[in-house]
Structure formats: C-alpha cells, structure tokens
Design an enzyme around this catalytic site. Structure first.
Site, PDB file in Angstrom:
ATOM      1  N   ILE A  15       0.831  -1.209   0.000  1.00  0.00           N
ATOM      2  CA  ILE A  15       0.000   0.000   0.000  1.00  0.00           C
ATOM      3  C   ILE A  15       0.868   1.263   0.000  1.00  0.00           C
ATOM      4  O   ILE A  15       0.531   2.257  -0.654  1.00  0.00           O
ATOM      5  CB  ILE A  15      -0.943  -0.037   1.234  1.00  0.00           C
ATOM      6  CG1 ILE A  15      -1.959  -1.186   1.079  1.00  0.00           C
ATOM      7  CG2 ILE A  15      -1.646   1.299   1.428  1.00  0.00           C
ATOM      8  CD1 ILE A  15      -2.710  -1.551   2.352  1.00  0.00           C
ATOM      9  N   ASP A  34      11.528   3.489   4.433  1.00  0.00           N
ATOM     10  CA  ASP A  34      11.333   2.065   4.753  1.00  0.00           C
ATOM     11  C   ASP A  34      12.599   1.532   5.420  1.00  0.00           C
ATOM     12  O   ASP A  34      13.683   2.094   5.243  1.00  0.00           O
ATOM     13  CB  ASP A  34      11.046   1.246   3.486  1.00  0.00           C
ATOM     14  CG  ASP A  34      10.194   0.015   3.776  1.00  0.00           C
ATOM     15  OD1 ASP A  34       8.988   0.015   3.402  1.00  0.00           O
ATOM     16  OD2 ASP A  34      10.714  -0.954   4.379  1.00  0.00           O
ATOM     17  N   ASP A  56      14.202   3.005  10.282  1.00  0.00           N
ATOM     18  CA  ASP A  56      13.248   2.175  11.011  1.00  0.00           C
ATOM     19  C   ASP A  56      12.426   3.102  11.905  1.00  0.00           C
ATOM     20  O   ASP A  56      12.950   3.693  12.855  1.00  0.00           O
ATOM     21  CB  ASP A  56      14.028   1.149  11.864  1.00  0.00           C
ATOM     22  CG  ASP A  56      13.105   0.181  12.584  1.00  0.00           C
ATOM     23  OD1 ASP A  56      11.936   0.534  12.851  1.00  0.00           O
ATOM     24  OD2 ASP A  56      13.565  -0.936  12.883  1.00  0.00           O
ATOM     25  N   ASN A  83       2.090   4.773   7.117  1.00  0.00           N
ATOM     26  CA  ASN A  83       1.589   3.517   6.551  1.00  0.00           C
ATOM     27  C   ASN A  83       2.358   2.284   7.029  1.00  0.00           C
ATOM     28  O   ASN A  83       1.801   1.188   7.046  1.00  0.00           O
ATOM     29  CB  ASN A  83       1.654   3.631   5.021  1.00  0.00           C
ATOM     30  CG  ASN A  83       1.559   2.280   4.344  1.00  0.00           C
ATOM     31  OD1 ASN A  83       0.475   1.708   4.219  1.00  0.00           O
ATOM     32  ND2 ASN A  83       2.706   1.740   3.924  1.00  0.00           N
ATOM     33  N   SER A 134      -6.608  -0.221  10.302  1.00  0.00           N
ATOM     34  CA  SER A 134      -7.075  -1.481   9.712  1.00  0.00           C
ATOM     35  C   SER A 134      -8.514  -1.735  10.158  1.00  0.00           C
ATOM     36  O   SER A 134      -8.924  -1.251  11.229  1.00  0.00           O
ATOM     37  CB  SER A 134      -6.196  -2.641  10.190  1.00  0.00           C
ATOM     38  OG  SER A 134      -6.774  -3.881   9.844  1.00  0.00           O
ATOM     39  N   TYR A 147      -2.140  -6.884  17.098  1.00  0.00           N
ATOM     40  CA  TYR A 147      -2.360  -6.112  15.860  1.00  0.00           C
ATOM     41  C   TYR A 147      -3.630  -5.259  15.970  1.00  0.00           C
ATOM     42  O   TYR A 147      -3.606  -4.045  15.715  1.00  0.00           O
ATOM     43  CB  TYR A 147      -2.461  -7.082  14.676  1.00  0.00           C
ATOM     44  CG  TYR A 147      -2.603  -6.404  13.333  1.00  0.00           C
ATOM     45  CD1 TYR A 147      -1.517  -5.798  12.714  1.00  0.00           C
ATOM     46  CD2 TYR A 147      -3.833  -6.364  12.671  1.00  0.00           C
ATOM     47  CE1 TYR A 147      -1.642  -5.179  11.474  1.00  0.00           C
ATOM     48  CE2 TYR A 147      -3.976  -5.753  11.434  1.00  0.00           C
ATOM     49  CZ  TYR A 147      -2.878  -5.159  10.838  1.00  0.00           C
ATOM     50  OH  TYR A 147      -3.013  -4.546   9.619  1.00  0.00           O
ATOM     51  N   LYS A 151      -3.980  -1.118  16.150  1.00  0.00           N
ATOM     52  CA  LYS A 151      -4.700  -0.349  15.126  1.00  0.00           C
ATOM     53  C   LYS A 151      -5.851   0.451  15.728  1.00  0.00           C
ATOM     54  O   LYS A 151      -6.150   1.566  15.281  1.00  0.00           O
ATOM     55  CB  LYS A 151      -5.199  -1.290  14.026  1.00  0.00           C
ATOM     56  CG  LYS A 151      -4.064  -1.929  13.212  1.00  0.00           C
ATOM     57  CD  LYS A 151      -3.175  -0.886  12.538  1.00  0.00           C
ATOM     58  CE  LYS A 151      -2.231  -1.485  11.525  1.00  0.00           C
ATOM     59  NZ  LYS A 151      -1.405  -0.476  10.847  1.00  0.00           N
ATOM     60  N   VAL A 180      -6.078  -6.749   1.632  1.00  0.00           N
ATOM     61  CA  VAL A 180      -5.418  -6.479   0.353  1.00  0.00           C
ATOM     62  C   VAL A 180      -4.310  -7.517   0.219  1.00  0.00           C
ATOM     63  O   VAL A 180      -3.636  -7.821   1.200  1.00  0.00           O
ATOM     64  CB  VAL A 180      -4.799  -5.053   0.355  1.00  0.00           C
ATOM     65  CG1 VAL A 180      -4.069  -4.778  -0.955  1.00  0.00           C
ATOM     66  CG2 VAL A 180      -5.869  -3.998   0.601  1.00  0.00           C
TER      67      VAL A 180
HETATM   68  N1  LIG Z   1      -2.684  -5.734   3.395  1.00  0.00           N
HETATM   69  C1  LIG Z   1      -3.749  -5.742   4.162  1.00  0.00           C
HETATM   70  O1  LIG Z   1      -4.614  -6.622   4.035  1.00  0.00           O
HETATM   71  C2  LIG Z   1      -3.960  -4.654   5.197  1.00  0.00           C
HETATM   72  C3  LIG Z   1      -5.206  -4.562   5.812  1.00  0.00           C
HETATM   73  C4  LIG Z   1      -5.413  -3.597   6.768  1.00  0.00           C
HETATM   74  C5  LIG Z   1      -4.391  -2.710   7.089  1.00  0.00           C
HETATM   75  N2  LIG Z   1      -3.179  -2.817   6.476  1.00  0.00           N
HETATM   76  C6  LIG Z   1      -2.139  -1.859   6.879  1.00  0.00           C
HETATM   77  O2  LIG Z   1      -1.643  -1.212   5.733  1.00  0.00           O
HETATM   78  C7  LIG Z   1      -0.280  -0.818   5.961  1.00  0.00           C
HETATM   79  C8  LIG Z   1       0.590  -1.308   4.809  1.00  0.00           C
HETATM   80  O3  LIG Z   1       0.512  -2.707   4.778  1.00  0.00           O
HETATM   81  P1  LIG Z   1       0.902  -3.591   3.515  1.00  0.00           P
HETATM   82  O4  LIG Z   1      -0.119  -4.649   3.440  1.00  0.00           O
HETATM   83  O5  LIG Z   1       1.179  -2.743   2.336  1.00  0.00           O
HETATM   84  O6  LIG Z   1       2.227  -4.279   4.101  1.00  0.00           O
HETATM   85  P2  LIG Z   1       3.617  -4.701   3.429  1.00  0.00           P
HETATM   86  O7  LIG Z   1       4.211  -5.677   4.383  1.00  0.00           O
HETATM   87  O8  LIG Z   1       3.445  -5.112   2.006  1.00  0.00           O
HETATM   88  O9  LIG Z   1       4.435  -3.334   3.453  1.00  0.00           O
HETATM   89  C9  LIG Z   1       4.783  -2.742   4.680  1.00  0.00           C
HETATM   90  C10 LIG Z   1       6.100  -1.998   4.503  1.00  0.00           C
HETATM   91  O10 LIG Z   1       6.389  -1.358   5.755  1.00  0.00           O
HETATM   92  C11 LIG Z   1       7.778  -1.537   6.035  1.00  0.00           C
HETATM   93  N3  LIG Z   1       7.985  -1.447   7.477  1.00  0.00           N
HETATM   94  C12 LIG Z   1       7.483  -2.254   8.444  1.00  0.00           C
HETATM   95  N4  LIG Z   1       7.899  -1.864   9.650  1.00  0.00           N
HETATM   96  C13 LIG Z   1       8.703  -0.781   9.453  1.00  0.00           C
HETATM   97  C14 LIG Z   1       9.446   0.050  10.320  1.00  0.00           C
HETATM   98  N5  LIG Z   1       9.456  -0.160  11.638  1.00  0.00           N
HETATM   99  N6  LIG Z   1      10.151   1.060   9.787  1.00  0.00           N
HETATM  100  C15 LIG Z   1      10.155   1.285   8.445  1.00  0.00           C
HETATM  101  N7  LIG Z   1       9.470   0.516   7.570  1.00  0.00           N
HETATM  102  C16 LIG Z   1       8.754  -0.512   8.068  1.00  0.00           C
HETATM  103  C17 LIG Z   1       8.111  -2.930   5.485  1.00  0.00           C
HETATM  104  O11 LIG Z   1       9.507  -3.094   5.275  1.00  0.00           O
HETATM  105  C18 LIG Z   1       7.289  -2.943   4.194  1.00  0.00           C
HETATM  106  O12 LIG Z   1       8.018  -2.444   3.096  1.00  0.00           O
HETATM  107  C19 LIG Z   1       0.094  -1.427   7.323  1.00  0.00           C
HETATM  108  O13 LIG Z   1      -0.004  -0.445   8.337  1.00  0.00           O
HETATM  109  C20 LIG Z   1      -0.934  -2.510   7.524  1.00  0.00           C
HETATM  110  O14 LIG Z   1      -1.143  -2.825   8.890  1.00  0.00           O
HETATM  111  C21 LIG Z   1      -2.935  -3.765   5.522  1.00  0.00           C
END
Ligand SMILES: NC(=O)c1ccc[n+]([C@@H]2O[C@H](COP(=O)([O-])OP(=O)(O)OC[C@H]3O[C@@H](n4cnc5c(N)ncnc54)[C@H](O)[C@@H]3O)[C@@H](O)[C@H]2O)c1
Length: 250
Positions: A15, A34, A56, A83, A134, A147, A151, A180
């Site tokens: 996302i 990231d 981080d 995000n 979320s 989790y 959230k 997603v």
């Molecule tokens: N995919 C889903 O179904 C879903 C649903 C609800 C909410 N979300 C939320 O959407 C957001 C994005 O999720 P996504 O599905 O794209 O995940 P993803 O794992 O594909 O991408 C997350 C990115 O965040 C980076 N990251 C994680 N912790 C970090 C930190 N401490 N410092 C810097 N970078 C960090 C990771 O390296 C990764 O590149 C998240 O907050 C997730 O909780 C996702």
C-alpha cells in the site's frame, strides 16, 4: 509538478508503494521511507520525483534523523502518511511481551513518533497526517490481540491529533483498509481465511493497493480541506455489516 512533499512510511512495497506511485502521478514529491533498504531502493528507482530514506520508524533516534534527512533534501513536508505496519497473529496466551512490543513499536509508537517529529514542518505548511490503521482496529477478532489493539489505538491517536493540531491548520485522518493481497496479508491469510473474507465482505473480494492509495491520497488534497479527525474504512463494506453470514444471502 507542485512543490508539495509527502513523507510516506513503509513505501518499499504494498500500500505504501502504491500510494507513493499515485501521489507522484498527482504531482507530489515523495520521501519514501522504509527499513527494508534493498526493496526500497528498487521501488524508488521505478518512480520520478522521489527519494529513498532507509530508516526504522520504530526507533526513536532513527525517526529524528529521518525527519532531518527529509527536510535537508526537500525543505518542507506537506503530508505525512503513516503507513508502515507489521502483522503478527496469534492467540492471547501465545502473544508474549516481545511479540506484543514488536507490533506496538512499529504500528503505534512509529505512527506517534513520525507524526511528532514532523510537527514543526507540518505547522509551517499547515499540512496533514494520514494514519493507516485497519478493519482489525474497528472490529475485534480472534488472533489479533496485538495487531487489532495497535490499530484501534492508531484510530484514537488520529482523533487526538485532530483535536490538538486543528488550531495550527493541520488535519489528521485515518484510513482502515480491508484485506489487500500484500506481502503482509499473504503471510497470515490462508486460503480458508481468504474464502471467509470473501463471504463476509459485501463487495465479495479483496481490495487492491491502488484502491487504498486513492483514499489516502484524497485525504491529502485541498479537496479534503474540511475533513479532519475522521476514520474511513476502505474495506468493500466489511465494517458496515454486522451479520455477514453467507447463509443469509439470496
Ligand atoms: N494488506 C492488508 O490486508 C492490510 C489490511 C489492513 C491494514 N493494512 C495496513 O496497511 C499498511 C501497509 O501494509 P501492507 O499490506 O502494504 O504491508 P507490506 O508488508 O506489504 O508493506 C509494509 C512496509 O512497511 C515496512 N515497514 C514495516 N515496519 C517498518 C518500520 N518499523 N520502519 C520502516 N518501515 C517498516 C516494510 O519493510 C514494508 O516495506 C500497514 O499499516 C498494515 O497494517 C494492511
């Protein structure tokens, strides 16, 4: 190109990458943050008007350095998209303190710290914050004690930010994605979970990264200038339905 700058965390994939791509198309410059440097470099190479920042966000010292680095490169921050997130699903009695802290450190502490560090810059631009929570923060479920709680806290943190920062012209809103197919979700979603989600979601499918990005990006536009303190679920209707039993469908 406008000269507006968005700082997007977790921008290497999923996302966060889709939001970076969309906001660049809409004329923003994007600071892509990231902690997965290799993936971040590869992602940033695909886009113009971006720069990669390897930090981080769960580490307080790194957050301070990150903000300095972004301001040194771009000179301003108009939007912060919190995000970056991690998922770790398990029963309560197996969620030991270190698992709990890992989830909180990124999802909640990171969101708080990045927003706080960007505040002076956001005050200068009368900018905005979009936090990504979320559906798990809106509706409780099994296996998501850390989790889901992280959230839910992000949703409330957004309201605190809106309440306190409005007088500086800063808006804060929250987007709650439904499922997603990103790396984060696919690590914890079995085929059985995928089927159950389809049954429980009125639109009957997962969302795409771009559908979530569209919602995030809208909240950063001047068109959203009177919207603050809000939580929007981009979730195919999942949150709206109390009883989504497949047996009750026609
Ligand atoms: N995919 C889903 O179904 C879903 C649903 C609800 C909410 N979300 C939320 O959407 C957001 C994005 O999720 P996504 O599905 O794209 O995940 P993803 O794992 O594909 O991408 C997350 C990115 O965040 C980076 N990251 C994680 N912790 C970090 C930190 N401490 N410092 C810097 N970078 C960090 C990771 O390296 C990764 O590149 C998240 O907050 C997730 O909780 C996702």
């Amino acid at each position: 190109m406008t000269n507006s700058v968005a700082l997007i965390t977790g921008a290497a994939r999923g996302i966060g990458f889709a939001t970076s791509e969309l906001m660049v198309k809409q004329g923003w410059q994007v600071a892509m943050v990231d902690r997965d440097f290799e993936a971040l470099q590869a992602a940033a190479h695909q886009l113009d008007h971006v720069e990669a920042f390897d930090f981080d966000i769960s580490k307080i010292d790194q957050v301070a350095d990150m903000t300095k680095a972004v301001l040194a490169s771009f000179g301003r921050i108009d939007a912060v998209v919190n995000n970056a997130g991690v998922a770790d699903f398990g029963p309560i009695d197996e969620t030991d303190f270190s698992r709990w802290r890992d989830v909180m450190a990124t999802n909640l502490d990171g969101t708080f710290l990045v927003s706080q560090a960007a505040l002076p810059a956001l005050k200068d631009t009368k900018g905005c914050i979009v936090n990504v929570a979320s559906i798990s923060g809106l509706r409780a479920s099994t296996l998501r004690v850390a989790y889901g709680t992280s959230k839910a806290a992000v949703i409330h943190l957004t309201k605190q930010q809106a309440a306190e920062l409005g007088e500086f012209g800063i808006r804060a809103n929250c987007v709650c994605p439904g499922p997603v197919r990103t790396k984060l979700a696919m690590a914890v979603h079995t085929q059985e979970i995928i089927d159950a989600y389809h049954d429980a979601i009125p639109l009957n499918r997962y969302g795409t990264e771009n559908e979530i990005a569209q919602c995030i990006a809208f909240l950063c536009t001047p068109e959203a200038s009177y919207i603050t303190g809000q939580t929007i679920a981009a979730d195919g209707g999942f949150e709206a339905t109390g009883v989504g039993l497949p047996a009750l469908r026609t």
